[in-house]
Write an enzyme that holds these catalytic residues in place. Sequence first.
Site, PDB file in Angstrom:
ATOM      1  N   ASP A   1      36.473   6.629  32.178  1.00 25.07           N
ATOM      2  CA  ASP A   1      36.382   5.461  31.302  1.00 25.07           C
ATOM      3  C   ASP A   1      37.693   5.327  30.541  1.00 25.07           C
ATOM      4  OD1 ASP A   1      33.741   5.105  32.068  1.00 25.07           O
ATOM      5  OD2 ASP A   1      32.942   6.250  30.376  1.00 25.07           O
TER       6      ASP A   1
ATOM      7  N   SER B   1      46.599 -12.327  27.897  1.00 23.43           N
ATOM      8  CA  SER B   1      46.980 -10.923  27.825  1.00 23.43           C
ATOM      9  C   SER B   1      46.682 -10.416  26.422  1.00 23.43           C
ATOM     10  CB  SER B   1      48.472 -10.765  28.136  1.00 23.43           C
ATOM     11  OG  SER B   1      48.879  -9.419  27.973  1.00 23.43           O
TER      12      SER B   1
ATOM     13  N   PHE C   1      35.026  -2.934  36.189  1.00 28.44           N
ATOM     14  CA  PHE C   1      34.541  -1.687  36.777  1.00 28.44           C
ATOM     15  C   PHE C   1      34.899  -1.642  38.257  1.00 28.44           C
ATOM     16  CE2 PHE C   1      31.293   0.965  38.875  1.00 28.44           C
ATOM     17  CZ  PHE C   1      31.502   2.139  38.176  1.00 28.44           C
TER      18      PHE C   1
ATOM     19  N   GLN D   1      22.459   0.259  34.748  1.00 24.90           N
ATOM     20  CA  GLN D   1      23.234  -0.935  35.061  1.00 24.90           C
ATOM     21  C   GLN D   1      23.205  -1.279  36.543  1.00 24.90           C
ATOM     22  OE1 GLN D   1      24.398   1.990  33.868  1.00 24.90           O
ATOM     23  NE2 GLN D   1      26.517   2.383  34.526  1.00 24.90           N
TER      24      GLN D   1
ATOM     25  N   GLY E   1      16.636   1.555  21.525  1.00 23.07           N
ATOM     26  CA  GLY E   1      17.729   1.636  20.556  1.00 23.07           C
ATOM     27  C   GLY E   1      17.279   2.183  19.223  1.00 23.07           C
TER      28      GLY E   1
ATOM     29  N   GLY F   1      13.671   3.432  18.488  1.00 26.29           N
ATOM     30  CA  GLY F   1      13.107   4.632  19.087  1.00 26.29           C
ATOM     31  C   GLY F   1      12.797   4.440  20.560  1.00 26.29           C
TER      32      GLY F   1
ATOM     33  N   ASP G   1      22.277   8.437  28.616  1.00 20.92           N
ATOM     34  CA  ASP G   1      22.433   9.623  29.462  1.00 20.92           C
ATOM     35  C   ASP G   1      22.048  10.888  28.697  1.00 20.92           C
ATOM     36  OD1 ASP G   1      23.419   7.986  31.517  1.00 20.92           O
ATOM     37  OD2 ASP G   1      25.463   8.149  30.766  1.00 20.92           O
TER      38      ASP G   1
END
Length: 310
Positions: free
Chosen positions: A12, A36, A116, A168, A221, A224, A252
Site C-alpha cells: 500500500d 496533478s 489498485f 472488496q 464500524g 460494533g 482484517d
Amino acid sequence: MTSLICGSVAYDTIMSFHGRFSDALLADQLHKINVSFLVPSMRREFGGCAGNIAYNLKLLGGDPLIMATIGQDGAPYLEHLKKLNISSRCIRPVPDAFTAQAFITTDADGNQITAFHPGAMTFSHQNLVSDAGAVKFAIVAPDGRDGMLQHAEHCADQKIPFIFDPGQGLPMFNGADLEHFIDLAAYVAVNDYEAELLVERTGLSLTDIASRITALIVTRGELGAEIYTGGQKIDIPVVKVDKVLDPTGCGDAFRAGMLYGMSAGMDWPTIGRLSSLMGSIKIAHQGPQNHNPSRAEIDDQFKSAFGYSL
C-alpha cells in the site's frame, strides 16, 4: 493448530494531498480530467488482506499460513514475513507480474482516490489448498476471482471449515456465485455495506443466510458487530479508543480475532469481543501492520474492556 489464510498480499503506497480534491475537479469539466496533486508525504506499507490477517493472528499467538501470490518485487514482503516468523511456504512467486499494489491519495477532508493494480493476485488460482497440509480452519479473503472460487471449493472438498470474507471482492460475483460460496462456507463475515449488497444480489435475508451456515458476522464500524448463530443474534460492542488514526486493516484484525477464538474453542460472545478489541487496537495506529501489542497487553485490554479474562 494452523489456520489457512487464502487472500492477497499487497503493498500500500499511501500519499497525503494537503488541499482538497474538490478545488481541482471542476464539475463542468469532469469529461476531460487532467490533474496533478502534489503529495508532500508518502509511505509504503505491507498490506493485503491475507498479510494483515496473518499479522494479527500472530500477535495473538496463532499459527497463520498464508496462501497467496507475489510478483517479481515480492522479496521485501517475504523478508518481512520471515522476521515475523510467519510461514511463506504457500506463497507462490509469479515472475512476470508485480505484487498487488494500492496507490492511495488522501486529501485534507479525508477523501481518497485509489488506484489498485492486482498483478500477481490474478494468478491466485494456481495455489492449491491441498498443498497446505493439516489445517483447523481457513478463511477465503479477497483475492483473484478464480482463486477465491477454487479455494472455497477445495476447502469444502477437504472438509476444512472456512470463513467466506468477500470484502472488496464482492462486486466480482453475481447472486448465484455468492449463494454457492454461502453453501460451501461454515461462516460468512461482512461489513454492513457488504451485507446489504449480499442480500440484494442473492435475494436472501440475513436470517436466511445465517440459517445455512454456522455463523454470520456483520461488522458495523463504531456501532460494533452482530453475530447471527443458532437462531439468535448476539450484539458485540465496540471497544472505544482515545484516537481514531487509520481504519485501514481493521476488518482484517477483526477476522484474525475470529480465527483465533474459533481455534481456541471460545464461545461466540467472547470471539466477537476479542475480534472487536483487535479492530480497536489497529485503528489507533497508522497502517495495517504497525501495531505491536504483546499477548499480555491484549489480555489486559480485554479484561479491562469486558470484565473477564480470555
